[in-house]
Design a protein around this motif. Structure first.
Motif, PDB file in Angstrom:
ATOM      1  N   LEU A 153       0.788  -1.067  -0.057  1.00 23.62           N
ATOM      2  CA  LEU A 153       0.093  -0.084  -0.003  1.00 23.62           C
ATOM      3  C   LEU A 153       0.951   1.145  -0.129  1.00 23.62           C
ATOM      4  CD1 LEU A 153      -3.011  -0.614   2.563  1.00 23.62           C
ATOM      5  CD2 LEU A 153      -2.943  -0.063   0.425  1.00 23.62           C
ATOM      6  N   ILE A 154       0.757   2.103  -0.783  1.00 19.46           N
ATOM      7  CA  ILE A 154       1.350   3.320  -0.992  1.00 19.46           C
ATOM      8  C   ILE A 154       0.331   4.674  -0.612  1.00 19.46           C
ATOM      9  CG2 ILE A 154       2.713   4.792  -2.250  1.00 19.46           C
ATOM     10  CD1 ILE A 154       3.597   2.216  -3.891  1.00 19.46           C
ATOM     11  N   LEU A 155       0.466   5.426   0.389  1.00 15.23           N
ATOM     12  CA  LEU A 155      -0.442   6.183   0.894  1.00 15.23           C
ATOM     13  C   LEU A 155       0.218   7.555   1.093  1.00 15.23           C
ATOM     14  CD1 LEU A 155      -2.091   4.095   3.746  1.00 15.23           C
ATOM     15  CD2 LEU A 155      -2.717   4.183   1.343  1.00 15.23           C
ATOM     16  N   ASP A 156      -0.360   8.600   0.446  1.00 17.66           N
ATOM     17  CA  ASP A 156      -0.007   9.876   0.471  1.00 17.66           C
ATOM     18  C   ASP A 156      -0.823  10.720   0.981  1.00 17.66           C
ATOM     19  OD1 ASP A 156       1.457  12.050  -0.057  1.00 17.66           O
ATOM     20  OD2 ASP A 156       0.704  12.468  -2.174  1.00 17.66           O
ATOM     21  N   GLU A 157      -0.345  11.062   2.172  1.00 14.13           N
ATOM     22  CA  GLU A 157      -1.381  11.869   3.194  1.00 14.13           C
ATOM     23  C   GLU A 157      -2.746  11.268   3.368  1.00 14.13           C
ATOM     24  OE1 GLU A 157      -0.241  14.330   4.885  1.00 14.13           O
ATOM     25  OE2 GLU A 157       1.638  14.808   4.148  1.00 14.13           O
ATOM     26  N   PRO A 158      -2.868   9.971   3.966  1.00 10.62           N
ATOM     27  CA  PRO A 158      -4.196   9.363   3.715  1.00 10.62           C
ATOM     28  C   PRO A 158      -5.196   9.984   4.816  1.00 10.62           C
ATOM     29  CG  PRO A 158      -2.516   7.878   4.836  1.00 10.62           C
ATOM     30  CD  PRO A 158      -1.994   9.278   4.093  1.00 10.62           C
ATOM     31  N   VAL A 159      -4.583  10.833   6.110  1.00 16.01           N
ATOM     32  CA  VAL A 159      -5.371  11.393   6.967  1.00 16.01           C
ATOM     33  C   VAL A 159      -5.953  12.636   7.006  1.00 16.01           C
ATOM     34  CG1 VAL A 159      -3.922   9.920   8.922  1.00 16.01           C
ATOM     35  CG2 VAL A 159      -3.582  12.165   8.344  1.00 16.01           C
ATOM     36  N   ASN A 160      -5.528  13.364   5.699  1.00 17.13           N
ATOM     37  CA  ASN A 160      -5.936  14.552   5.437  1.00 17.13           C
ATOM     38  C   ASN A 160      -7.599  14.408   5.487  1.00 17.13           C
ATOM     39  OD1 ASN A 160      -3.837  15.882   5.283  1.00 17.13           O
ATOM     40  ND2 ASN A 160      -3.945  16.192   3.069  1.00 17.13           N
ATOM     41  N   GLY A 161      -8.198  15.557   6.130  1.00 18.69           N
ATOM     42  CA  GLY A 161      -9.656  15.400   6.393  1.00 18.69           C
ATOM     43  C   GLY A 161     -10.553  14.643   7.204  1.00 18.69           C
ATOM     44  N   LEU A 162      -9.542  13.638   7.844  1.00 21.61           N
ATOM     45  CA  LEU A 162     -10.052  12.698   8.649  1.00 21.61           C
ATOM     46  C   LEU A 162     -10.249  13.493  10.143  1.00 21.61           C
ATOM     47  CD1 LEU A 162      -8.314   9.433   7.935  1.00 21.61           C
ATOM     48  CD2 LEU A 162     -10.833  10.196   7.124  1.00 21.61           C
ATOM     49  N   ASP A 163     -11.389  13.204  11.006  1.00 20.42           N
ATOM     50  CA  ASP A 163     -11.592  13.666  12.359  1.00 20.42           C
ATOM     51  C   ASP A 163     -10.691  12.721  13.309  1.00 20.42           C
ATOM     52  OD1 ASP A 163     -12.990  11.552  12.812  1.00 20.42           O
ATOM     53  OD2 ASP A 163     -14.897  12.446  12.580  1.00 20.42           O
TER      54      ASP A 163
END
Length: 305
Positions: A153-163
């Motif tokens: 898995l390659i994840l670029d800033e996956p927490v953006n917008g998450l509470d």
């Protein structure tokens, strides 16, 4: 020794006279969570886009699952989220994933419901993507990356917008994927406190260069405890540290605090000698570095004396 499933060798990316990436060498081991750290413009997204096949490299090599040939075949074993996800706004989450499933040639229709469930979305939800919050769009992008249970898995800033709740759920999901599915994850994030709870290895990027690659265990060793000192006269305090106490291992930070990396058991003696030489001590205590201050020091945000 764990297998290296994602590797770059002297990877470079140039735009005319601008070097976005210069001789990058990273190694991501199977079953690990590799945290990619860097300020805006450091080259994180550029590196991820090249690994995902969305941008061409200017030089160097990429190896996926031990192969540097036929990378498209190897990329079929990966899942990616890159920056803001591109979605079909007039379609539901399930319909968006159905298009991705067909594009990727994934035969199992049940993979859609599995991926949506893992990402915290309902397969039967009829809401259109246009009506999704930013956090829900990020979840849908993650579900797309999880289609077909990829090995990498390659994840670029996956927490953006998450509470905060969503961030915690994502953290636990990634840990679960590594533990139960033997997945390997390369993740970038501006929230270093989250990476600190996730990563098994780190790569520090700065202005297109890889400054350091280090395991979490090695990082903990380097983030040693120290004496934090704040005084009314940093320049004079530094002279006393060197001349009276023979201290050499220390750094001065932008907020004019001093971090002393020796004589940790002699705080009272350090305080007494400083006070005896006319230094007013505002704060003195034994502390430890965190990931953020370590990164600041690494990229030169600290003036080494």
């Amino acid at each position: 020794m764990p297998e290296i499933i994602c590797q770059t060798i002297n990877l470079s990316k140039y735009y005319k006279n601008f070097h976005a990436l210069q001789d990058i060498n990273i190694s991501v081991k199977r079953g690990g969570i590799y945290g990619l750290i860097g300020e805006n413009g450091a080259g994180k997204s550029t590196l991820i886009r090249i690994l995902a096949g969305l941008s061409f490299k200017s030089g160097g090599k990429i190896r996926l699952f031990g192969s540097d040939t036929n990378l498209e075949r190897e990329r079929a074993r990966t899942g990616c989220t890159i920056e803001m996800p591109a979605l079909y706004k007039d379609m539901t989450a399930a319909q968006n994933l159905e298009i991705l499933r067909v594009q990727r040639g994934i035969p199992d229709r049940n993979s859609i419901a599995k991926a949506l469930s893992l990402a915290g979305l309902d397969y039967k939800d009829r809401k259109k993507a246009a009506d999704y919050s930013l956090g829900m769009k990020q979840r849908l992008a993650l579900a797309g990356a999880l289609l077909g249970e990829p090995e990498l898995l390659i994840l670029d800033e996956p927490v953006n917008g998450l509470d905060p709740t969503g961030i915690i759920e994502l953290r636990e999901l990634l840990k679960k994927l590594v533990k139960e599915k033997q997945a390997t994850i390369l993740i970038s994030s501006h929230i270093l406190s989250e990476l600190d709870q996730l990563a098994t290895h780190y790569g520090f990027l700065h202005k297109g260069r890889l400054l350091k690659q280090i395991s979490a265990a090695q990082l903990r060793e380097e983030c040693k405890r120290h004496i934090k000192l704040k005084t009314d006269n940093v320049e004079k305090a530094v002279i006393i540290l060197e001349e009276k106490l023979k201290i050499r291992k220390f750094s001065v930070y932008p907020d004019n605090s001093v971090r002393i990396f020796e004589k940790l058991e002699e705080v009272q003696a350090v305080s007494k000698i400083l006070s005896g030489n006319g230094i007013i001590i505002e704060e003195i205590s034994v502390q430890g570095e965190n990931l953020e201050t370590y990164f600041e020091r690494l990229v030169g945000g600290i003036k080494n004396v």
